[in-house]
Design a protein around this motif. Structure first.
Motif, PDB file in Angstrom:
ATOM      1  N   THR A 193      31.976  24.455   0.973  1.00 21.32           N
ATOM      2  CA  THR A 193      31.261  25.731   1.011  1.00 21.32           C
ATOM      3  C   THR A 193      30.832  26.014   2.445  1.00 21.32           C
ATOM      4  OG1 THR A 193      29.105  24.735   0.603  1.00 21.32           O
ATOM      5  CG2 THR A 193      30.337  25.441  -1.327  1.00 21.32           C
ATOM      6  N   LYS A 194      30.536  27.284   2.690  1.00 19.94           N
ATOM      7  CA  LYS A 194      30.182  27.698   4.051  1.00 19.94           C
ATOM      8  C   LYS A 194      28.983  28.628   4.002  1.00 19.94           C
ATOM      9  CE  LYS A 194      32.324  30.229   7.839  1.00 19.94           C
ATOM     10  NZ  LYS A 194      32.410  31.659   7.562  1.00 19.94           N
ATOM     11  N   PHE A 195      28.018  28.359   4.870  1.00 16.42           N
ATOM     12  CA  PHE A 195      26.833  29.204   4.972  1.00 16.42           C
ATOM     13  C   PHE A 195      27.185  30.463   5.745  1.00 16.42           C
ATOM     14  CE2 PHE A 195      22.999  30.553   7.248  1.00 16.42           C
ATOM     15  CZ  PHE A 195      22.039  30.550   6.253  1.00 16.42           C
ATOM     16  N   GLU A 196      26.724  31.598   5.257  1.00 18.34           N
ATOM     17  CA  GLU A 196      27.086  32.867   5.875  1.00 18.34           C
ATOM     18  C   GLU A 196      25.973  33.877   5.652  1.00 18.34           C
ATOM     19  OE1 GLU A 196      31.490  33.687   5.112  1.00 18.34           O
ATOM     20  OE2 GLU A 196      30.540  35.598   4.572  1.00 18.34           O
ATOM     21  N   MET A 197      25.816  34.820   6.579  1.00 17.25           N
ATOM     22  CA  MET A 197      24.854  35.907   6.387  1.00 17.25           C
ATOM     23  C   MET A 197      25.614  37.137   5.897  1.00 17.25           C
ATOM     24  SD  MET A 197      21.596  35.524   6.967  1.00 17.25           S
ATOM     25  CE  MET A 197      20.516  34.222   7.580  1.00 17.25           C
ATOM     26  N   ARG A 198      25.179  37.688   4.766  1.00 17.96           N
ATOM     27  CA  ARG A 198      25.780  38.918   4.254  1.00 17.96           C
ATOM     28  C   ARG A 198      24.679  39.957   4.094  1.00 17.96           C
ATOM     29  NH1 ARG A 198      30.209  37.215  -0.392  1.00 17.96           N
ATOM     30  NH2 ARG A 198      31.665  36.214   1.063  1.00 17.96           N
ATOM     31  N   ASP A 199      24.767  41.039   4.845  1.00 18.97           N
ATOM     32  CA  ASP A 199      23.727  42.066   4.828  1.00 18.97           C
ATOM     33  C   ASP A 199      22.352  41.440   5.055  1.00 18.97           C
ATOM     34  OD1 ASP A 199      25.801  43.814   4.109  1.00 18.97           O
ATOM     35  OD2 ASP A 199      25.477  43.398   1.974  1.00 18.97           O
ATOM     36  N   GLY A 200      22.301  40.518   5.986  1.00 17.75           N
ATOM     37  CA  GLY A 200      21.013  39.909   6.334  1.00 17.75           C
ATOM     38  C   GLY A 200      20.520  38.878   5.336  1.00 17.75           C
ATOM     39  N   LYS A 201      21.304  38.617   4.295  1.00 19.63           N
ATOM     40  CA  LYS A 201      20.895  37.598   3.317  1.00 19.63           C
ATOM     41  C   LYS A 201      21.842  36.401   3.369  1.00 19.63           C
ATOM     42  CE  LYS A 201      18.905  38.003  -0.645  1.00 19.63           C
ATOM     43  NZ  LYS A 201      18.615  38.286  -2.073  1.00 19.63           N
ATOM     44  N   PRO A 202      21.288  35.190   3.375  1.00 20.25           N
ATOM     45  CA  PRO A 202      22.177  34.026   3.442  1.00 20.25           C
ATOM     46  C   PRO A 202      22.866  33.775   2.107  1.00 20.25           C
ATOM     47  CG  PRO A 202      19.871  33.323   3.330  1.00 20.25           C
ATOM     48  CD  PRO A 202      19.859  34.823   3.352  1.00 20.25           C
ATOM     49  N   VAL A 203      24.147  33.432   2.177  1.00 18.02           N
ATOM     50  CA  VAL A 203      24.898  33.029   0.981  1.00 18.02           C
ATOM     51  C   VAL A 203      25.710  31.781   1.313  1.00 18.02           C
ATOM     52  CG1 VAL A 203      25.115  35.347  -0.032  1.00 18.02           C
ATOM     53  CG2 VAL A 203      26.833  34.543   1.607  1.00 18.02           C
ATOM     54  N   LEU A 204      26.109  31.083   0.264  1.00 16.86           N
ATOM     55  CA  LEU A 204      27.047  29.965   0.418  1.00 16.86           C
ATOM     56  C   LEU A 204      28.358  30.401  -0.216  1.00 16.86           C
ATOM     57  CD1 LEU A 204      24.710  26.963  -0.439  1.00 16.86           C
ATOM     58  CD2 LEU A 204      25.792  27.421   1.771  1.00 16.86           C
ATOM     59  N   VAL A 205      29.403  30.457   0.599  1.00 15.56           N
ATOM     60  CA  VAL A 205      30.698  30.938   0.128  1.00 15.56           C
ATOM     61  C   VAL A 205      31.585  29.747  -0.218  1.00 15.56           C
ATOM     62  CG1 VAL A 205      32.714  32.331   0.708  1.00 15.56           C
ATOM     63  CG2 VAL A 205      30.459  32.932   1.635  1.00 15.56           C
ATOM     64  N   ARG A 206      32.218  29.805  -1.372  1.00 15.33           N
ATOM     65  CA  ARG A 206      33.082  28.721  -1.832  1.00 15.33           C
ATOM     66  C   ARG A 206      34.475  28.894  -1.229  1.00 15.33           C
ATOM     67  NH1 ARG A 206      31.653  25.731  -6.010  1.00 15.33           N
ATOM     68  NH2 ARG A 206      33.637  25.858  -7.112  1.00 15.33           N
ATOM     69  N   LEU A 207      34.941  27.859  -0.529  1.00 14.91           N
ATOM     70  CA  LEU A 207      36.203  27.936   0.206  1.00 14.91           C
ATOM     71  C   LEU A 207      37.345  27.254  -0.560  1.00 14.91           C
ATOM     72  CD1 LEU A 207      34.816  26.896   3.714  1.00 14.91           C
ATOM     73  CD2 LEU A 207      35.050  29.199   2.784  1.00 14.91           C
ATOM     74  N   PRO A 208      38.576  27.768  -0.404  1.00 18.45           N
ATOM     75  CA  PRO A 208      39.716  27.142  -1.087  1.00 18.45           C
ATOM     76  C   PRO A 208      40.173  25.884  -0.350  1.00 18.45           C
ATOM     77  CG  PRO A 208      40.449  29.051   0.151  1.00 18.45           C
ATOM     78  CD  PRO A 208      38.957  28.978   0.337  1.00 18.45           C
ATOM     79  N   GLU A 209      39.257  24.947  -0.208  1.00 16.90           N
ATOM     80  CA  GLU A 209      39.558  23.727   0.539  1.00 16.90           C
ATOM     81  C   GLU A 209      38.899  22.557  -0.182  1.00 16.90           C
ATOM     82  OE1 GLU A 209      38.695  21.935   4.980  1.00 16.90           O
ATOM     83  OE2 GLU A 209      38.289  24.055   4.604  1.00 16.90           O
ATOM     84  N   LEU A 210      39.698  21.593  -0.561  1.00 11.43           N
ATOM     85  CA  LEU A 210      39.190  20.443  -1.297  1.00 11.43           C
ATOM     86  C   LEU A 210      38.192  19.672  -0.438  1.00 11.43           C
ATOM     87  CD1 LEU A 210      39.832  19.345  -4.115  1.00 11.43           C
ATOM     88  CD2 LEU A 210      41.349  17.687  -3.024  1.00 11.43           C
ATOM     89  N   ASP A 211      37.071  19.276  -1.042  1.00 11.79           N
ATOM     90  CA  ASP A 211      36.081  18.497  -0.305  1.00 11.79           C
ATOM     91  C   ASP A 211      36.110  17.040  -0.757  1.00 11.79           C
ATOM     92  OD1 ASP A 211      33.913  17.965   1.390  1.00 11.79           O
ATOM     93  OD2 ASP A 211      32.493  18.236  -0.260  1.00 11.79           O
ATOM     94  N   PHE A 212      36.023  16.845  -2.078  1.00  8.96           N
ATOM     95  CA  PHE A 212      35.885  15.475  -2.585  1.00  8.96           C
ATOM     96  C   PHE A 212      36.432  15.376  -4.001  1.00  8.96           C
ATOM     97  CE2 PHE A 212      33.200  12.205  -4.722  1.00  8.96           C
ATOM     98  CZ  PHE A 212      33.689  11.111  -4.019  1.00  8.96           C
ATOM     99  N   VAL A 213      37.202  14.312  -4.272  1.00  6.99           N
ATOM    100  CA  VAL A 213      37.726  14.076  -5.620  1.00  6.99           C
ATOM    101  C   VAL A 213      36.982  12.882  -6.214  1.00  6.99           C
ATOM    102  CG1 VAL A 213      39.728  13.523  -7.031  1.00  6.99           C
ATOM    103  CG2 VAL A 213      39.981  15.012  -5.037  1.00  6.99           C
TER     104      VAL A 213
END
Lengths: 333, 333
Positions: free
Chosen positions: B216-236
């Motif tokens: 996931t990636k932290f991002e500001m959207r319209d001044g509000k923080p969100v965590l965006v889910r990325l199409p990248e495997l992190d852990f199995v």
């Protein structure tokens, strides 16, 4: 006689059933805090969310509080305490690495020249961290940390590093837990560097510690399973990484967050923007006499953008010099 | 009169102070378990570690129990329930992805041909998981899971998936917690697919759920923080990944582990080889009538090497047909 026994039993029971009432009404849960605005806003927030019937009441399961460690719960000058651990490990491992004598940044560390060792910046630090934090099993590393933390002394105060924790913050941790909060560490420090001592020092168990990590690998050695620590970065729990670490480990948004630097800013923003009552606090290092004074221009623990944000958003900023009666537990009278 | 009041008060107090005594001595904490060896070994272990004064006593903080989910706490046939979620998401997202009509494995899913969709093996599954689990914020994804789990029905039983949890295991979770254990999920399933419903269904909060993850990636959207889910495997979190996930999230070795497949074997080995009293249990799917019967040759939830290891090491193996009075909560009389 029977009546007397029953009276005594009833009294014992009343005390046993409501042990906290007398204490809660008379004793101050934050005795090392001066009666300034910081203390009042903390107490007002806790009462808002923990008091049944309050319009801002939050169920116990959602009372998540996250704390940075370096500069928030213990000191971080003249450099992060984990860096002292790295340097001590380089010295301890030097006999097994004769090549370090001629290889930077290790050579500088072995010559006692920390400034030169750190001249290589992030890359040099990472190289030293990998060389000293990997290559063992998780259990071996835990023992190394435990031995070091039990004996290593801070170069300025001569105290154990675990004596350089902030007494007012210990009280705050206990106060929050007494009000149903689950307290978590969310620190840029190494997760396995913190876990071995935090339960004893902060009352925070390993499963509530979030930090930076290297990868580990499951392996069978002589028929026994071990987890081997690899020289490969896994996760950096700093800045924008902190909300990511929170989601990964906790899976719900905290309602209270405590930090001291710009590296905590995204954690505070993430905490602040959830629904309902929220609490964000910055510890501002203003006490050059009893601790250190630094903020906007410090290399370690810089607090610049965060100080502006705190003002703009009405977050609580602790002025260590004026808000805290004492800094360290050993200053208790 | 006064005496009577005191007597009543004393009685109320006695009951309030020792509420568990009567219940603990009379009621069976595992009523859906037959009185076979499995039940007896579970109870004997819990008494060994939880009873003050026992030579194998374990402090509450160290009473960590880890549970696999698929096939251990809920059913997993004819395929992992999360796969049904993936297929439903593909159908829901199809209007936004007109290209899927001609692109495998998506085209087969849209044509209702699951076998062809799965013909591409792991790679196809991973592609579908990424396409359906990423691209949203963490909060949006949580809502999607909550909506799905509240309405989607199992193709064979017609039941909600959360109705297909094992009643005996729910009792076991509660029994362990009543004896001071902290219960964790350690599953190959997606961590954010599990968290939204496990607190309600299993009494396990999000911070005690360990699973597979994407980044996931932290991002500001319209001044509000969100965590965006990325199409990248992190852990199995499967197989040798399970002890790694345990160390990452919990940071100490469990004393009890519960699984049902070879994917849980390393978790059980890791748990079994710590010092002091240890408990490992495999749920063996032996009940073709009330649930499913499968083990050494199953594609889903294969239990082969684990069955041999359990025998060799004396781990407890639950025979679902003989050890459990009922399987699902809706079979309670």
């Amino acid at each position: 006689m029977r009546r007397t026994k029953l009276t005594i039993l009833a009294l014992i029971c009343a005390i046993s059933l409501f042990p906290g009432i007398a204490a809660a009404q008379s004793a101050d849960p934050l005795p090392s805090w001066n009666d300034t605005a910081a203390k009042k806003t903390i107490k007002a927030f806790v009462e808002r969310v923990a008091k049944q019937g309050s319009p801002d009441f939050v169920p116990v399961a959602e009372r998540i509080a996250v704390f940075d460690n370096d500069g928030t719960l213990w000191s971080e000058q003249p450099m992060y305490f984990q860096a002292f651990f790295v340097f001590d490990r380089i010295k301890a491992l030097a006999p097994q690495h004769p090549e370090w004598k001629d290889k930077e940044p290790f050579a500088s560390v072995l010559n006692g020249d920390i400034n030169s060792a750190l001249a290589g910046g992030e890359h040099a630090l990472l190289e030293m961290a990998m060389a000293t934090h990997a290559g063992t099993t998780t259990e071996e590393f835990e023992k190394i940390v435990k031995d070091w933390i039990a004996t290593a002394k801070h170069p300025k105060t001569g105290r154990l590093y675990t004596e350089m924790v902030y007494q007012p913050m210990l009280e705050l941790l206990a106060y929050l837990r007494a009000n149903g909060f689950k307290t978590f560490i969310v620190s840029g420090g190494g997760i396995e560097f913190m876990r071995p001592w935090m339960e004893k020092v902060y009352g925070i168990p390993p499963e509530q510690v979030v930090g930076s990590s290297i990868k580990t690998k499951f392996e069978m050695r002589d028929g026994k399973p071990v987890l081997v620590r690899l020289p490969e970065l896994d996760f950096v729990d700093d800045g924008a990484g902190k909300p990511v670490g929170i989601q990964m480990h906790i899976g719900r948004r905290p309602i209270a967050a405590f930090g001291n630097s710009d590296g905590d800013l995204q954690m505070l923003q993430w905490t602040a923007t959830g629904p309902g009552a929220r609490f964000c606090l910055y510890v501002h290092h203003t006490d050059a006499e009893r601790e250190w004074a630094y903020d906007r221009k410090s290399g370690i623990g810089r607090l610049d953008k965060g100080l502006d944000d705190a003002k703009a958003k009405g977050w609580t900023v602790v002025d260590m010099r004026n808000d805290w009666k004492i800094i360290y537990p050993f200053q208790k009278k």
